[in-house]
Scaffold this motif. Structure first.
Motif, short mmCIF file in Angstrom:
data_model
loop_
_atom_site.label_atom_id
_atom_site.label_comp_id
_atom_site.label_asym_id
_atom_site.label_seq_id
_atom_site.Cartn_x
_atom_site.Cartn_y
_atom_site.Cartn_z
N ARG A 93 -27.70 -76.34 11.32
CA ARG A 93 -28.77 -76.88 12.16
C ARG A 93 -29.71 -75.79 12.67
NH1 ARG A 93 -25.47 -79.94 16.51
NH2 ARG A 93 -23.85 -80.52 15.04
N CYS A 94 -30.95 -76.20 12.94
CA CYS A 94 -31.91 -75.30 13.57
C CYS A 94 -31.87 -75.52 15.07
CB CYS A 94 -33.32 -75.58 13.06
SG CYS A 94 -34.58 -74.73 14.04
N SER A 138 -27.76 -77.68 22.04
CA SER A 138 -27.79 -76.22 22.15
C SER A 138 -26.93 -75.60 21.06
CB SER A 138 -27.26 -75.80 23.52
OG SER A 138 -28.11 -76.26 24.52
N PRO A 139 -27.15 -74.32 20.76
CA PRO A 139 -26.32 -73.64 19.76
C PRO A 139 -24.85 -73.73 20.11
CG PRO A 139 -28.12 -72.25 20.47
CD PRO A 139 -28.17 -73.46 21.32
N GLN A 176 -31.09 -78.70 24.95
CA GLN A 176 -32.14 -77.80 25.41
C GLN A 176 -33.49 -78.19 24.82
OE1 GLN A 176 -30.50 -74.15 23.78
NE2 GLN A 176 -31.98 -74.19 22.10
N CYS A 177 -34.54 -77.76 25.50
CA CYS A 177 -35.85 -77.86 24.88
C CYS A 177 -36.58 -76.53 25.11
CB CYS A 177 -36.67 -79.03 25.42
SG CYS A 177 -37.27 -78.84 27.08
N MET A 179 -31.97 -64.52 24.96
CA MET A 179 -30.89 -65.10 24.16
C MET A 179 -31.29 -66.51 23.79
SD MET A 179 -28.02 -63.35 23.79
CE MET A 179 -26.59 -64.40 23.95
N LEU A 180 -31.47 -66.74 22.51
CA LEU A 180 -31.87 -68.08 22.12
C LEU A 180 -30.76 -68.74 21.34
CD1 LEU A 180 -35.44 -67.01 21.34
CD2 LEU A 180 -34.83 -68.78 22.96
N MET A 181 -29.56 -68.21 21.50
CA MET A 181 -28.48 -68.77 20.71
C MET A 181 -27.57 -69.62 21.58
SD MET A 181 -27.66 -65.84 18.15
CE MET A 181 -26.06 -65.57 18.88
#
Ligand SMILES: Nc1ncnc2c1ncn2[C@@H]1O[C@H](COP(=O)(O)OP(=O)(O)OP(=O)(O)O)[C@@H](O)[C@H]1O
Ligand SMILES: [Zn+2]
Ligand SMILES: [Zn+2]
Length: 842
Positions: free
Chosen positions: A560-561, A787-788, A799-800, A840-842
């Motif tokens: 997934r993205c 979310s990741p 999340q957005c 941190m976008l993970m």
């Protein structure tokens, strides 16, 4: 002043404002902006900070409650930090109390009883027969206070202010000068950390004799004893270290104890890891041409005593540290103080050593591994002006100095400067703001500046801070940057080499072992198993919309993205080349270590990762062993990449460059470039020339190629192109909004409500639209998506991502929409968290 405005420690939307309290007459002389107080709130007493003082306007109109208790005699926060907290509230959309709490040491947050005593140096002076009058006592009343305190050893804080109600200024002055000190009664059991430690039970000579007489079959015991002998000046060592360092069992050590050769005891962990340590004093080095130029620019600004920000881009080994040291020297001469931020203080013992070596006792170190009490001690030294330089990680930016002249951020590109918990601040931005308050200079130093900083310096457009660019292209010692070879791991597989070491790296290691030179091996363990890669051709699935790697989800067995929610199944064979060698990627340092031992019998490896560095001071010990050439290889995660300066390291190997490249993060290429450049920079720093092997499945990726050529500028140019097209920072800003709840359907509904409301309001203001289609001020929302990490501690996470650019208050809007959902937050236990400029976008 009769009224204090107080921010109370009740983190909620409705309490994120000041409340008025009456200051009781007996506290008027004591309370200042920044004082910590106990106030009645509802039915309880809570802690709060005084943010301003006022005269009573309309007496008697409201019945104000009085402040109940004053928690410190000297306010823990100076007014500039109180003001800074207000700024952080807006900038990071956090509660002001969260910002205030982040600024004070943990030791002050508890409920421990506080005491006043005469400081150690004063007591010593008294014992040595000196009269207190000789140590700077100003008059009889001061002496009376000091003698009063001394006669009781420790006086509870409230008692002292009641006993000398008129002497507030004097007592504060004694505290500020360090004649008196505040301390808290710390329950010994809680604070004293003990640990099993191993020491020699006999003299070094006896131990050596015993070692010589040891039966050959007790090989493991011999090793332990020999190791302890080597370490003898540093004993005792933690049991854990013996076990992990030598890979022996506790029973082995125990049998040495049974033989009466060693002791195993519970010992108290050192209070101050630097206490009693001698740092070799160093003198300023004559600067190189490039250094001189940089030095003059910075000092010119310092001498003007005005705010200025410099981005110091200097290649690895160019001597940035010497610049820091000499500009700090100037700052101290101006009677101002300096703050030095480093990414993670426990990882940078060499840095601490250099500062202690130059400035000795004038340096306070705020170390994350210090206990709360120890950190409080360091913090007090800063507040009382007993030191001139504070070194610390991120939170060091709040060091309570009175007159800051210089703030240095070393390795400014490091993500650890961003705090991931509320308040989610970035130390770099806070440093710039704080320096602005003080008319101080900021130096952002790095061999690989963040794109945000570099872009701001280049375009001079970002008004929040536009640093001036200073560059150093050459190494201080005149030697060349090491030669970097990229090794195509796909060829290794084709050549039937399935080992994690390519033939080239293997040979490189063998050659160094022969010559007795040293090796650094980097294994990037982050991103472990999160992506799917083809080992035959290097193919990795990416999102067609966002151009980031798709993340593998074991549960649903799909990819997934995490930006936009796109998903697809996991391929059985590689869509690119048809190979079946497509697999989840990632290995651990321990496996690398095992393989090294197999390939090179007798090789001495120091493994440095989260497992081997949990003990306080363990980094320092491991690095010292490596420097003393007790090992051939230093193997580790990112921590071996930074700031180390070892003369005999001539080979650096990167096991897989790709694991950073394929993180689901738009900064993946930037992080890869930084990491490769930094770790390559560890090789050949002194006399011996260095060589680097970078193993990769995507050897033609521009981050790998430009890093191998030490070409920061070309990398930046190419990376900025991508960022511009796909609308990522520095061409826009981001806010990551995370929602968590125990029930998934409800969570999804609330998250969708949020984005719908946000979009609606943005439309009303004429802000909403795609960043693609509009120029100028515009905002867009991606998501909501899972979310990741979709579930943590039984709470689901959604999340957005808000993207925006221009001069519109999107932070304020995002917060407003979150505040509108206060009911859901309160009644349905929804959590909403805003992360402005997320790292941190993970
Ligand atoms: N002016 C100088 N004269 C002699 N030696 C110097 C001088 N300046 C720095 N050095 C030495 O050069 C080496 C590299 O310097 P330093 O570690 O400060 O580099 P750096 O820019 O911080 O590198 P990195 O970004 O890789 O950490 C050190 O051993 C240092 O002592
Ligand atoms: Zn393939
Ligand atoms: Zn996407």
């Amino acid at each position: 002043m009769e009224i204090a405005k107080v921010i109370v420690d009740v983190p909620a939307k409705s309490t994120d404002r000041t409340f008025d309290y009456l200051i009781p007459a007996e506290m008027r002389r004591w309370i200042e902006v920044g004082s910590r107080v106990g106030v009645p709130f509802g039915h309880r007493t809570v802690q709060g900070f005084v943010t301003s003082l006022h005269e009573r306007q309309e007496p008697g109109r409201f019945k104000l409650k009085p402040i109940q208790e004053l928690l410190d005699l000297v306010p823990p926060l100076p007014p500039d930090l109180v003001e800074l907290a207000g700024w952080m509230r807006e900038r990071y959309a956090c509660g002001e109390i969260m910002a205030l709490q982040a600024m004070i040491p943990t030791a002050l947050k508890g409920k421990a009883e506080r005491y006043i005593s005469v400081s150690d140096t004063e007591s010593q002076a008294a014992q040595d027969g000196l009269l207190l009058a000789d140590t700077g006592m100003e008059d009889d009343s001061e002496r009376e206070i000091v003698l009063f305190v001394q006669s009781r050893t420790q006086v509870p804080l409230g008692q002292l202010s009641r006993r000398f109600p008129e002497q507030a200024e004097m007592i504060k002055s004694l505290l500020r000068r360090g004649v008196l000190q505040e301390s808290q009664y710390i329950k010994d059991k809680l604070q004293k950390k003990t640990l099993k430690a191993v020491d020699l039970a006999v003299s070094v000579e006896e131990a050596e004799a015993a070692l010589a007489a040891f039966p050959a079959k007790a090989q493991r015991q011999r090793e332990v004893l020999a190791w302890l002998l080597e370490l003898s000046p540093m004993l005792p060592v933690a049991m854990k270290e013996v076990l992990s360092g030598l890979q022996v069992s506790a029973a082995t050590v125990k049998s040495l104890e049974d033989k009466g050769l060693v002791t195993i005891d519970d010992v108290e962990v050192f209070r101050d890891p630097y206490r009693g340590r001698d740092f070799k004093p160093t003198a300023p080095l004559p600067l190189t041409h490039e250094q001189q130029h940089v030095y003059e620019r910075v000092v010119g600004q310092l001498d003007e005593r005005t705010h200025g920000v410099f981005l110091l881009h200097g290649v690895t080994g160019s001597g940035k540290t010497e610049i820091y040291l000499q500009t700090i020297q100037r700052c101290i001469e101006q009677d101002r103080q300096a703050i030095v931020l480093v990414p993670e203080i426990s990882l940078t013992p060499q840095m601490v050593e250099r500062f202690k070596g130059r400035f000795g006792d004038q340096v306070a170190v705020m170390h994350s591994r210090l206990s709360a009490g120890e950190r409080y001690d360091e913090w007090r030294k800063i507040r009382e002006g007993r030191v001139k330089v504070a070194i610390g990680a991120r939170s060091g930016v709040f060091a309570p100095f009175k007159s800051i002249g210089l703030i240095i951020i070393d390795e400014e590109h490091e993500t650890s400067y961003k705090q991931e918990e509320t308040p989610k601040y970035h130390a770099r931005d806070v440093a710039v703001k704080r320096a602005d308050q003080h008319g101080a200079v900021v130096i952002l130093g790095s061999a690989t500046p963040s794109l945000e900083s570099y872009h701001a310096a280049r375009s001079q457009s970002n008004d929040e801070f536009a640093p001036l660019l200073l560059e150093m292209h050459h190494r201080a010692l005149g030697n060349k940057l090491p030669e970097v070879h990229i090794v195509d791991m796909r060829n290794e597989l084709r050549g039937n080499n399935r080992s994690m070491f390519s033939r080239d790296l293997h040979q490189g290691i063998a050659a160094r072992l022969e010559k007795g030179e040293q090796i650094v091996l980097l294994l990037n363990r982050r991103g472990y198993s999160t992506f799917v890669m083809c080992r035959s051709c290097g193919y990795v699935s990416t999102c067609p919309n966002c151009d980031i790697s798709l993340t593998y989800h074991q549960r649903s067995n799909n990819m997934r993205c995490h930006y936009c929610g796109y998903s697809e199944g996991v391929p059985e064979t590689c869509p690119e080349c048809g190979s079946e060698h497509i697999r989840y990627f990632g290995t651990g340092t321990q496996r690398v270590e095992e393989e090294l031992a197999k390939l090179f019998p007798g090789i001495r490896v120091i493994r440095m990762d989260v497992d081997t560095t949990t003990e306080k001071g363990s980094h320092e010990k491991l690095l010292k062993q490596f420097r003393d050439k007790k090992a051939d290889v230093l193997l580790g995660t990112q921590m071996v990449a930074k700031g180390l300066d070892f003369p005999d390291v001539t080979l650096v190997g990167v096991i897989t460059a790709d694991s950073a490249l394929n993180l689901p993060d738009f900064r993946a290429a930037e992080k890869t470039f930084q990491l490769l450049t930094q770790v390559a920079g560890r090789a050949g720093r002194h006399q011996l020339p260095g060589e680097v092997f970078v193993q990769s499945y995507t050897p033609d990726h521009y981050s790998v190629i430009h890093a191998s050529r030490h070409d920061y500028l070309s990398f930046v140019r190419e990376e900025l192109k991508h960022r511009r097209v796909l609308h990522y920072p520095p061409y826009c800003r981001l806010i990551l909004v995370t929602f968590t709840h125990e029930q998934l359907p409800l969570l999804v509904r609330l998250a969708e409500n949020y984005t719908a409301n946000l979009e609606g309001k943005a439309r009303q203001r004429g802000w909403f639209g795609s960043l693609d289609k509009f120029t100028g001020d515009v905002m867009d929302v991606l998501g909501p998506v899972a979310s990741p990490m979709p579930k943590i501690k039984n709470r689901y996470r959604f999340q957005c991502m808000i993207k925006w650019r221009g001069n519109i208050d999107v932070i304020g809007l995002a917060r407003e929409v979150a505040d509108d959902m206060a009911d859901a937050v309160q009644n349905q236990k929804l959590l909403i968290s805003l992360d402005v400029d997320p790292q941190m976008l993970m």
